[in-house]
Design an enzyme around this catalytic site. Structure first.
Site, PDB file in Angstrom:
ATOM      1  N   ASP A  34       0.870  -1.178   0.000  1.00  0.00           N
ATOM      2  CA  ASP A  34       0.000   0.000   0.000  1.00  0.00           C
ATOM      3  C   ASP A  34       0.909   1.230   0.000  1.00  0.00           C
ATOM      4  O   ASP A  34       2.086   1.143   0.355  1.00  0.00           O
ATOM      5  CB  ASP A  34      -0.905   0.019   1.244  1.00  0.00           C
ATOM      6  N   TYR A 139     -15.261   8.838 -11.543  1.00  0.00           N
ATOM      7  CA  TYR A 139     -14.960   7.457 -11.145  1.00  0.00           C
ATOM      8  C   TYR A 139     -15.513   6.465 -12.180  1.00  0.00           C
ATOM      9  O   TYR A 139     -14.808   5.575 -12.647  1.00  0.00           O
ATOM     10  CB  TYR A 139     -15.580   7.218  -9.773  1.00  0.00           C
TER      11      TYR A 139
HETATM   12  P1  NAD Z   1     -10.181   1.892  -0.374  1.00  0.00           P
HETATM   13  O1  NAD Z   1     -10.172   3.344  -0.647  1.00  0.00           O
HETATM   14  O2  NAD Z   1     -10.756   1.398   0.892  1.00  0.00           O
HETATM   15  O3  NAD Z   1      -8.693   1.323  -0.467  1.00  0.00           O
HETATM   16  C1  NAD Z   1      -7.786   1.721  -1.459  1.00  0.00           C
HETATM   17  C2  NAD Z   1      -6.388   1.504  -0.920  1.00  0.00           C
HETATM   18  O4  NAD Z   1      -5.483   1.929  -1.928  1.00  0.00           O
HETATM   19  C3  NAD Z   1      -6.092   2.354   0.331  1.00  0.00           C
HETATM   20  O5  NAD Z   1      -5.552   1.535   1.350  1.00  0.00           O
HETATM   21  C4  NAD Z   1      -5.081   3.367  -0.157  1.00  0.00           C
HETATM   22  O6  NAD Z   1      -4.110   3.722   0.822  1.00  0.00           O
HETATM   23  C5  NAD Z   1      -4.429   2.632  -1.304  1.00  0.00           C
HETATM   24  N1  NAD Z   1      -3.809   3.543  -2.262  1.00  0.00           N
HETATM   25  C6  NAD Z   1      -4.235   4.771  -2.627  1.00  0.00           C
HETATM   26  N2  NAD Z   1      -3.377   5.322  -3.495  1.00  0.00           N
HETATM   27  C7  NAD Z   1      -2.397   4.405  -3.697  1.00  0.00           C
HETATM   28  C8  NAD Z   1      -1.226   4.386  -4.481  1.00  0.00           C
HETATM   29  N3  NAD Z   1      -0.869   5.452  -5.226  1.00  0.00           N
HETATM   30  N4  NAD Z   1      -0.442   3.281  -4.467  1.00  0.00           N
HETATM   31  C9  NAD Z   1      -0.766   2.218  -3.682  1.00  0.00           C
HETATM   32  N5  NAD Z   1      -1.855   2.190  -2.896  1.00  0.00           N
HETATM   33  C10 NAD Z   1      -2.669   3.271  -2.906  1.00  0.00           C
HETATM   34  O7  NAD Z   1     -10.877   1.193  -1.628  1.00  0.00           O
HETATM   35  P2  NAD Z   1     -11.605  -0.225  -1.686  1.00  0.00           P
HETATM   36  O8  NAD Z   1     -13.017  -0.022  -1.299  1.00  0.00           O
HETATM   37  O9  NAD Z   1     -10.808  -1.239  -0.992  1.00  0.00           O
HETATM   38  O10 NAD Z   1     -11.615  -0.466  -3.250  1.00  0.00           O
HETATM   39  C11 NAD Z   1     -10.607  -1.189  -3.901  1.00  0.00           C
HETATM   40  C12 NAD Z   1     -10.941  -1.246  -5.380  1.00  0.00           C
HETATM   41  O11 NAD Z   1     -12.226  -1.837  -5.569  1.00  0.00           O
HETATM   42  C13 NAD Z   1     -10.995   0.107  -6.087  1.00  0.00           C
HETATM   43  O12 NAD Z   1     -10.538  -0.034  -7.402  1.00  0.00           O
HETATM   44  C14 NAD Z   1     -12.467   0.413  -6.108  1.00  0.00           C
HETATM   45  O13 NAD Z   1     -12.791   1.260  -7.170  1.00  0.00           O
HETATM   46  C15 NAD Z   1     -13.060  -0.953  -6.306  1.00  0.00           C
HETATM   47  N6  NAD Z   1     -14.447  -1.037  -5.859  1.00  0.00           N
HETATM   48  C16 NAD Z   1     -14.761  -0.931  -4.543  1.00  0.00           C
HETATM   49  C17 NAD Z   1     -16.078  -0.988  -4.149  1.00  0.00           C
HETATM   50  C18 NAD Z   1     -16.486  -0.883  -2.710  1.00  0.00           C
HETATM   51  O14 NAD Z   1     -17.678  -0.836  -2.409  1.00  0.00           O
HETATM   52  N7  NAD Z   1     -15.546  -0.866  -1.774  1.00  0.00           N
HETATM   53  C19 NAD Z   1     -17.083  -1.184  -5.102  1.00  0.00           C
HETATM   54  C20 NAD Z   1     -16.733  -1.248  -6.444  1.00  0.00           C
HETATM   55  C21 NAD Z   1     -15.409  -1.216  -6.811  1.00  0.00           C
HETATM   56  N1  SER Z   2     -18.716   1.473  -3.540  1.00  0.00           N
HETATM   57  C1  SER Z   2     -18.211   2.177  -4.669  1.00  0.00           C
HETATM   58  C2  SER Z   2     -18.491   3.642  -4.551  1.00  0.00           C
HETATM   59  O1  SER Z   2     -19.495   3.987  -3.990  1.00  0.00           O
HETATM   60  C3  SER Z   2     -18.819   1.650  -5.926  1.00  0.00           C
HETATM   61  O2  SER Z   2     -17.827   1.453  -6.835  1.00  0.00           O
HETATM   62  O3  SER Z   2     -17.721   4.419  -5.048  1.00  0.00           O
END
Ligand code: NAD
Ligand code: SER
Length: 312
Positions: A34, A139
């Site tokens: 991370d 996004y």
């Molecule tokens: P999050 O924001 O909780 O976690 C993202 C992580 O990436 C964080 O720990 C952050 O420190 C790290 N990060 C940020 N910039 C960085 C960099 N330059 N280099 C390395 N690490 C970096 O996000 P999440 O909810 O865990 O989502 C992960 C992925 O899943 C994303 O691509 C998101 O778009 C996708 N996603 C999530 C959801 C959801 O509901 N959580 C839904 C759809 C898609």
């Molecule tokens: N949980 C995500 C958001 O709300 C969906 O990609 O951005």
């Protein structure tokens, strides 16, 4: 055995995915990374900025990594506040990983897309895999572009990249990182801590959601399915549960009868209203046997139990 690397491991999904992959692969075969310092127990951790392509390659070569799970991104609400940075992080991060697969340094990539690839012109109920896609958020635009690039790298260079359009994910281990669906996590915290919650959406705003355990299972299943069975190289629709704020509040009231919810919609309502209400995931069912396990009631029980332990 080549190792797997999770990038963005400290986030909402990464915190659970590292545990799921450690169970499946053995913690010695996994590297967590991370841009922020993190602690993943016995799993080795590397500080890594996905925008630093040289350091990415160095980490991958040092640990003999074959598979990358790329989770680092800005989510929908934060991306609207920092649109140009969101575009840079979400796109350049993906390119850095795709290029390493193209040159043969890594073998397989997981990259998550989102229900945000859909927009207001998409049919909102039972949204099909292939349909109108005109996202109106930074996004969503970045995720749709990412999907197109994933498919392109598969078609042109044979890059084994796999993807899921995650719905809003609900979990208690790590807090969510700036999405529109985050209310459905926050509501459980506030129910336990304050007995009330003010929601930034409206009472009847339906969104597709999923409990994290299902999402982790889907991710690991997809990544361990035979290559020939993966017919979609942009991203698979994935369905869990659809509900509105009033419905989740009623479910919580079964456990905390005095819990109350009020509404003060903000800019996130417009984002939510541009997304589907429910998703058709027939292709994921047919191609790699996907089936969700959790419903609103079972998820609520697990969330309240897990959060009570976490919050003491
Ligand atoms: P999050 O924001 O909780 O976690 C993202 C992580 O990436 C964080 O720990 C952050 O420190 C790290 N990060 C940020 N910039 C960085 C960099 N330059 N280099 C390395 N690490 C970096 O996000 P999440 O909810 O865990 O989502 C992960 C992925 O899943 C994303 O691509 C998101 O778009 C996708 N996603 C999530 C959801 C959801 O509901 N959580 C839904 C759809 C898609
Ligand atoms: N949980 C995500 C958001 O709300 C969906 O990609 O951005």
């Amino acid at each position: 055995m080549k190792k797997s690397l999770v990038i963005g491991a400290n986030g909402q999904i990464g915190s659970d995915l590292v545990l799921g992959l450690a169970n499946r692969l053995g913690q010695e075969n996994l590297i967590a990374s991370d841009v922020r310092e993190g602690n993943h127990g016995e799993v080795h951790f590397e500080l890594l900025d996905i925008l630093d392509a040289d350091r990415l390659k160095q980490v991958i070569e040092k640990h003999n990594v074959g598979t990358v799970y790329l989770l680092a991104a800005l989510l929908s609400a934060t991306a609207e506040q920092k649109p140009m940075f969101a575009w840079k992080l979400n796109m350049e991060g993906l390119f850095n990983v795709l290029e390493l697969a193209k040159e043969g340094t890594i073998e397989k990539i997981f990259w998550p897309s989102s229900i945000a690839v859909f927009g207001p012109t998409t049919p909102r109920d039972n949204t099909p895999q292939t349909t109108v896609m005109e996202p109106t958020t930074v996004y969503g635009i970045s995720k749709l572009a990412g999907e197109r690039w994933c498919e392109y790298f598969w078609n042109k260079f044979g890059v084994d990249v796999r993807s899921i359009r995650y719905p809003g994910l609900i979990s208690y281990k790590a807090e969510p990182g700036g999405g529109t669906t985050d209310y459905a996590v926050d509501i459980y915290y506030k129910a336990l801590q304050q007995g009330k919650y003010e929601c930034y959406l409206e009472d009847n705003t339906y969104l597709p959601m999923m409990y994290m355990e299902d999402a982790i299972k889907a991710t690991i299943d997809l990544m361990h399915t035979d290559k020939e069975k993966i017919k979609i190289r942009s991203s698979y629709n994935l369905a869990g549960i659809s509900f509105s704020p009033v419905e989740i509040a009623k479910e919580i009231q079964k456990h905390i009868p005095d819990f109350t919810i009020s509404y003060a919609p903000d800019f996130r309502l417009a984002i939510a209203n541009s997304w589907p209400k429910s998703i058709n995931d027939t292709r994921a069912q047919e191609d790699w046997g996907w089936k969700n396990s959790y419903e609103l009631d079972s998820m609520t029980e697990e969330m309240l139990k897990g959060l009570k332990e976490k919050l003491g």
